[in-house]
Design a protein around this motif. Structure first.
Motif, PDB file in Angstrom:
ATOM      1  N   PRO A  57      -6.945 -66.470  22.612  1.00  0.00           N
ATOM      2  CA  PRO A  57      -6.179 -65.242  22.333  1.00  0.00           C
ATOM      3  C   PRO A  57      -5.264 -65.359  21.111  1.00  0.00           C
ATOM      4  N   PHE A  58      -4.869 -66.588  20.765  1.00  0.00           N
ATOM      5  CA  PHE A  58      -3.946 -66.766  19.637  1.00  0.00           C
ATOM      6  C   PHE A  58      -4.657 -66.991  18.312  1.00  0.00           C
ATOM      7  N   PHE A  59      -5.999 -66.860  18.283  1.00  0.00           N
ATOM      8  CA  PHE A  59      -6.752 -67.208  17.069  1.00  0.00           C
ATOM      9  C   PHE A  59      -6.323 -66.381  15.846  1.00  0.00           C
ATOM     10  N   GLY A  60      -6.194 -65.059  16.031  1.00  0.00           N
ATOM     11  CA  GLY A  60      -5.822 -64.190  14.907  1.00  0.00           C
ATOM     12  C   GLY A  60      -4.453 -64.552  14.345  1.00  0.00           C
ATOM     13  N   GLU A  61      -3.527 -64.800  15.272  1.00  0.00           N
ATOM     14  CA  GLU A  61      -2.155 -65.186  14.910  1.00  0.00           C
ATOM     15  C   GLU A  61      -2.166 -66.539  14.157  1.00  0.00           C
ATOM     16  N   LEU A  62      -3.005 -67.449  14.629  1.00  0.00           N
ATOM     17  CA  LEU A  62      -3.107 -68.781  14.013  1.00  0.00           C
ATOM     18  C   LEU A  62      -3.632 -68.681  12.578  1.00  0.00           C
ATOM     19  N   VAL A  63      -4.674 -67.862  12.373  1.00  0.00           N
ATOM     20  CA  VAL A  63      -5.248 -67.690  11.032  1.00  0.00           C
ATOM     21  C   VAL A  63      -4.224 -67.016  10.108  1.00  0.00           C
ATOM     22  N   GLU A  64      -3.565 -65.995  10.624  1.00  0.00           N
ATOM     23  CA  GLU A  64      -2.534 -65.280   9.852  1.00  0.00           C
ATOM     24  C   GLU A  64      -1.426 -66.241   9.411  1.00  0.00           C
ATOM     25  N   PHE A  65      -0.955 -67.038  10.346  1.00  0.00           N
ATOM     26  CA  PHE A  65       0.115 -67.999  10.074  1.00  0.00           C
ATOM     27  C   PHE A  65      -0.317 -69.061   9.059  1.00  0.00           C
ATOM     28  N   MET A  66      -1.488 -69.633   9.265  1.00  0.00           N
ATOM     29  CA  MET A  66      -1.902 -70.764   8.426  1.00  0.00           C
ATOM     30  C   MET A  66      -2.246 -70.350   6.997  1.00  0.00           C
ATOM     31  N   THR A  67      -2.413 -69.030   6.775  1.00  0.00           N
ATOM     32  CA  THR A  67      -2.759 -68.556   5.436  1.00  0.00           C
ATOM     33  C   THR A  67      -1.578 -67.886   4.725  1.00  0.00           C
ATOM     34  N   ARG A  68      -0.421 -67.817   5.362  1.00  0.00           N
ATOM     35  CA  ARG A  68       0.658 -66.992   4.785  1.00  0.00           C
ATOM     36  C   ARG A  68       1.410 -67.665   3.641  1.00  0.00           C
ATOM     37  N   GLY A  69       1.179 -68.938   3.434  1.00  0.00           N
ATOM     38  CA  GLY A  69       1.848 -69.640   2.333  1.00  0.00           C
ATOM     39  C   GLY A  69       1.232 -71.005   2.152  1.00  0.00           C
ATOM     40  N   PRO A  70       1.744 -71.766   1.175  1.00  0.00           N
ATOM     41  CA  PRO A  70       1.151 -73.083   0.921  1.00  0.00           C
ATOM     42  C   PRO A  70       1.378 -74.077   2.057  1.00  0.00           C
ATOM     43  N   ILE A  71       0.485 -75.034   2.106  1.00  0.00           N
ATOM     44  CA  ILE A  71       0.565 -76.165   3.036  1.00  0.00           C
ATOM     45  C   ILE A  71       0.505 -77.445   2.199  1.00  0.00           C
ATOM     46  N   VAL A  72       0.939 -78.549   2.791  1.00  0.00           N
ATOM     47  CA  VAL A  72       0.666 -79.859   2.202  1.00  0.00           C
ATOM     48  C   VAL A  72      -0.443 -80.484   3.040  1.00  0.00           C
ATOM     49  N   ALA A  73      -1.583 -80.746   2.415  1.00  0.00           N
ATOM     50  CA  ALA A  73      -2.693 -81.420   3.092  1.00  0.00           C
ATOM     51  C   ALA A  73      -2.658 -82.880   2.677  1.00  0.00           C
ATOM     52  N   ALA A  74      -2.899 -83.783   3.627  1.00  0.00           N
ATOM     53  CA  ALA A  74      -2.866 -85.208   3.285  1.00  0.00           C
ATOM     54  C   ALA A  74      -3.770 -86.005   4.215  1.00  0.00           C
ATOM     55  N   VAL A  75      -4.254 -87.119   3.688  1.00  0.00           N
ATOM     56  CA  VAL A  75      -5.001 -88.095   4.491  1.00  0.00           C
ATOM     57  C   VAL A  75      -4.136 -89.346   4.570  1.00  0.00           C
ATOM     58  N   LEU A  76      -4.000 -89.886   5.772  1.00  0.00           N
ATOM     59  CA  LEU A  76      -3.100 -91.005   6.042  1.00  0.00           C
ATOM     60  C   LEU A  76      -3.872 -92.181   6.619  1.00  0.00           C
ATOM     61  N   GLU A  77      -3.476 -93.379   6.227  1.00  0.00           N
ATOM     62  CA  GLU A  77      -4.158 -94.588   6.699  1.00  0.00           C
ATOM     63  C   GLU A  77      -3.170 -95.517   7.397  1.00  0.00           C
ATOM     64  N   LYS A  78      -3.612 -96.088   8.488  1.00  0.00           N
ATOM     65  CA  LYS A  78      -2.769 -97.017   9.268  1.00  0.00           C
ATOM     66  C   LYS A  78      -3.629 -97.623  10.372  1.00  0.00           C
TER      67      LYS A  78
END
Ligand code: CMP
Length: 138
Positions: A57-78
């Protein structure tokens, strides 16, 4: 065993000025940044990235939120990166997140929860490849 996980500082974390504090916590916890960028997901990107949730049920809200501005994407190793990173970020709902975790410190709600962390080695590889070309991962 040393392995990798994928993370995003979500639009709320970026908007609220928490990029520096979150990255400091990540590196102070022993994660090495092997790829990183500021980027913004399109609607199609978010629908693909979160396809596993498309019946929720929250899918539309999730897509709206995740696209509303920039994000920092990163790959982390440990060592044990996937599990240790999920411990570091805390529960999905910040109200349930352990004290000192990134979500307890910086998330505002279940939907706007500041950071993403992959839930398996397989998804970490898929999500990393979604955002980064091989030559951008070091
Ligand atoms: P994450 O686990 O990173 O990826 C799926 C996201 O869906 C999750 O973080 C939350 O941001 C969001 N999410 C999960 N459950 C809910 C919910 N009940 N209401 C709104 N958003 C949610």
């Amino acid at each position: 065993m040393t392995n990798r996980t994928f993370t995003m500082i979500k639009p709320d974390g970026v908007e609220n000025g928490h990029i520096g504090a979150i990255l400091e916590k990540i590196t102070a916890s022993g994660f090495r940044i092997v790829a990183m960028k500021l980027t913004q997901m399109t609607k199609a990107d978010a629908e693909t990235f979160y396809a596993v949730h498309n019946e929720r049920p929250f899918f539309g809200e999730l897509v709206e939120f995740m696209t509303r501005g920039p994000i920092v994407a990163a790959v982390l190793e440990k060592e044990n990166a996937v599990a240790d990173f999920r411990t570091l970020i805390g529960a999905t709902n910040p109200a349930d997140a352990a004290e000192g975790t990134i979500r307890a410190l910086y998330a505002t709600s279940m939907g706007e929860n500041a950071v993403h962390g992959s839930d398996s080695d397989e998804n970490a590889a898929i999500e990393s490849a979604f955002h980064f070309a091989g030559r951008e991962m070091f």
